[in-house]
Design a protein around this motif. Sequence first.
Motif, PDB file in Angstrom:
ATOM      1  N   ASP A   1     -31.991  20.614  58.637  1.00  0.00           N
ATOM      2  CA  ASP A   1     -33.161  20.308  59.461  1.00  0.00           C
ATOM      3  C   ASP A   1     -33.031  18.886  59.996  1.00  0.00           C
ATOM      4  O   ASP A   1     -32.805  17.950  59.216  1.00  0.00           O
TER       5      ASP A   1
ATOM      6  N   GLN B   1     -33.353  19.004  55.353  1.00  0.00           N
ATOM      7  CA  GLN B   1     -33.113  20.341  54.823  1.00  0.00           C
ATOM      8  C   GLN B   1     -34.418  21.138  54.804  1.00  0.00           C
ATOM      9  O   GLN B   1     -35.457  20.639  54.371  1.00  0.00           O
ATOM     10  N   PHE B   2     -34.354  22.368  55.300  1.00  0.00           N
ATOM     11  CA  PHE B   2     -35.505  23.280  55.236  1.00  0.00           C
ATOM     12  C   PHE B   2     -35.195  24.367  54.229  1.00  0.00           C
ATOM     13  O   PHE B   2     -34.195  25.073  54.337  1.00  0.00           O
TER      14      PHE B   2
END
Length: 265
Positions: free
Chosen positions: A13, A18-19
């Motif tokens: 992301d 980070q997702f």
Amino acid sequence: MLEAVELTKSYPDLVTGQFVALDRVSFSVGAGEIFGLLGPNGAGKTTALRILSTVLRPTSGHAKVNGFDVNTHPYEVRHSIGFVSSNTAIYDRMTAWEMVEYFGKLYGIPADQLDERMHRVFEQLNMQEIRDVAGARMSTGMKQKVSIARAIIHDPPVLVFDEASLGLDVLVARALLNIISELRDAGKCIIFSTHIMREVERLCDRVSILYRGRTLATGSLPELAATYQEQDFEELFFRLLHESDQERMKNVDAAANSSETVGVL
């Protein structure tokens, strides 16, 4: 029959780095059981189902379908599973019979067995009247029956219904639920993903509630009612989501305060 252990799926992301679409989700489903995977849009339900059907690979964790690991034995998993969703494509120029036959051939079913099995499936789903109807002339309910027929033509032990009643009228949705119930009675292992509470109360033996990629609760409806002292399942569902949001905001505020304190020091 089906087991998911600590399934995690994350994506890069640009904003947060980070997702996490799925965060250490675990559950198991046995033969002759309907397991409800519940949650609002974006909760992680479809991500979990795509991992189980080998469309996605998990970032970490593992899962088995009919004894086969989804990472190391994807071919066997695909032959062990039937997948029905609300947006399964139907070919406009093929009849119901031709479509189901086509998928039966893709699964490698011998011609003599396929013809016998198709007659049995069409009878089971009351599809004889639409046998020669082309996809372009089918109603939504007809298309959904074809989707179910091609999902079960190879007689898989595990079936996944991902928001399968979405967009159906009341009569067709009711017929779909009856079919799912009959498949459970025939010994199938079924995962039923939905956000319609009445469907859950009617069908599911056990459920798992997902929100923001995490599991909030798992168990039978009576067990959850006793644990949370709430008899109305819809109220219980929204209460768990609300409490999760409150806890998340507390953590965000705590992290912000900690950061400000460090800045002052």
